[in-house]
Design an enzyme around this catalytic site. Sequence first.
Site, PDB file in Angstrom:
ATOM      1  N   SER A  12      43.865  41.176  29.881  1.00 31.63           N
ATOM      2  CA  SER A  12      44.691  39.816  29.900  1.00 31.63           C
ATOM      3  C   SER A  12      44.391  39.390  31.457  1.00 31.63           C
ATOM      4  CB  SER A  12      46.224  40.006  29.805  1.00 31.63           C
ATOM      5  OG  SER A  12      46.646  41.083  30.429  1.00 31.63           O
ATOM      6  N   CYS A  74      43.348  47.170  27.589  1.00 32.86           N
ATOM      7  CA  CYS A  74      44.559  46.376  27.585  1.00 32.86           C
ATOM      8  C   CYS A  74      45.475  46.965  26.669  1.00 32.86           C
ATOM      9  CB  CYS A  74      44.331  45.032  27.270  1.00 32.86           C
ATOM     10  SG  CYS A  74      45.886  43.925  27.350  1.00 32.86           S
ATOM     11  N   GLU A 159      50.767  40.991  38.964  1.00 37.42           N
ATOM     12  CA  GLU A 159      49.854  39.784  38.702  1.00 37.42           C
ATOM     13  C   GLU A 159      50.134  38.827  40.014  1.00 37.42           C
ATOM     14  OE1 GLU A 159      47.365  38.452  36.347  1.00 37.42           O
ATOM     15  OE2 GLU A 159      47.116  40.312  35.947  1.00 37.42           O
ATOM     16  N   CYS A 193      50.398  50.722  30.289  1.00 36.27           N
ATOM     17  CA  CYS A 193      49.925  49.372  30.572  1.00 36.27           C
ATOM     18  C   CYS A 193      48.897  49.467  31.636  1.00 36.27           C
ATOM     19  CB  CYS A 193      51.081  48.486  30.969  1.00 36.27           C
ATOM     20  SG  CYS A 193      50.556  46.954  31.654  1.00 36.27           S
ATOM     21  N   HIS A 195      48.010  47.687  34.074  1.00 32.24           N
ATOM     22  CA  HIS A 195      48.624  47.228  35.408  1.00 32.24           C
ATOM     23  C   HIS A 195      49.245  48.229  36.060  1.00 32.24           C
ATOM     24  CE1 HIS A 195      47.529  43.402  33.594  1.00 32.24           C
ATOM     25  NE2 HIS A 195      47.569  42.859  34.845  1.00 32.24           N
TER      26      HIS A 195
END
Length: 282
Positions: A12, A74, A159, A193, A195
């Site tokens: 994403s 992801c 992010e 995740c 991230h």
Amino acid sequence: MAAQQPIGVFDSGYGGLTVLKEIVKALPQYDYLYLGDNARAPYGNRSFETVYKYTLECVQWFFNQGCSLVILACNTASAKALRSIQQKDLPSIAPEKRVLGVIRPTTEVIGRYSSTNHVGILATTGTVASGSYPLEIEKFFPQVHVHQEACPMWVPLIENNEYLQPGADYFVQQHLKSLFNQSDKIDTVLLACTHYPLLKHKIAQYLPDGVTLLSQGEIVAKGLGDYLQRHPELAIVCSKNGSRRFYTTDSTTDFDNHAAAFFGEEVKSFHLDLELRSPDAQ
Ligand code: DGL
């Protein structure tokens, strides 16, 4: 000359770069094409329908670029879109191509890390709600108890480049507390995740002593290497010139400024203009 057939790696946003980084280390000979759908990130709180629609659009773009193999780096897309794409779409749009996710290779090995048989999963709201981790872990390690905690603020903090700020500590502590309130027997915690590795140092700081903290990059890279060995027909068509190309659906300047923190080296991205429409737009 044979056409380029890079391995596609999708997320994403930036998170998949933490996986690509380890894949490139393990399998440097292949060409890789990365796409971050930053313009529509985060996916974590979106509905199944939306994540499926966005992910399928991106997978089709990879196929148009010549990829025979696409990795959904992801968890949210793996949890909410992978099965539909594999079972419903691939047979009609590209039966010879493959799309793989990050949940299966992780759940195949996670039980080996735990001696108490209590594992904690930190993930987005969407991944937790899908129940994919408990369901998949049950298949490989039925003795393992799975405790999940959704951390909806973590991807936005990352992010937005706020993950090193003191405010991030509050959200890290809050979710670890809530995870360990479920069981004090948890001895293995998975960052489910892609991230979250950027928060790894902060998370490690607040974990109880003796708890193993796992991120997925190396696990997924090893799983991909094994998969390509088991599927020589696919390994042979993937081109091997050691090239990497990066695309983002949002600003390339932002992408290039932030990507190095995830990928470990500077990148120069290209812009991809997917037709950005909200799911309910006419
Ligand atoms: N990297 C994605 C994952 O692994 C982030 C999800 C998001 O966009 O919220 O779940």
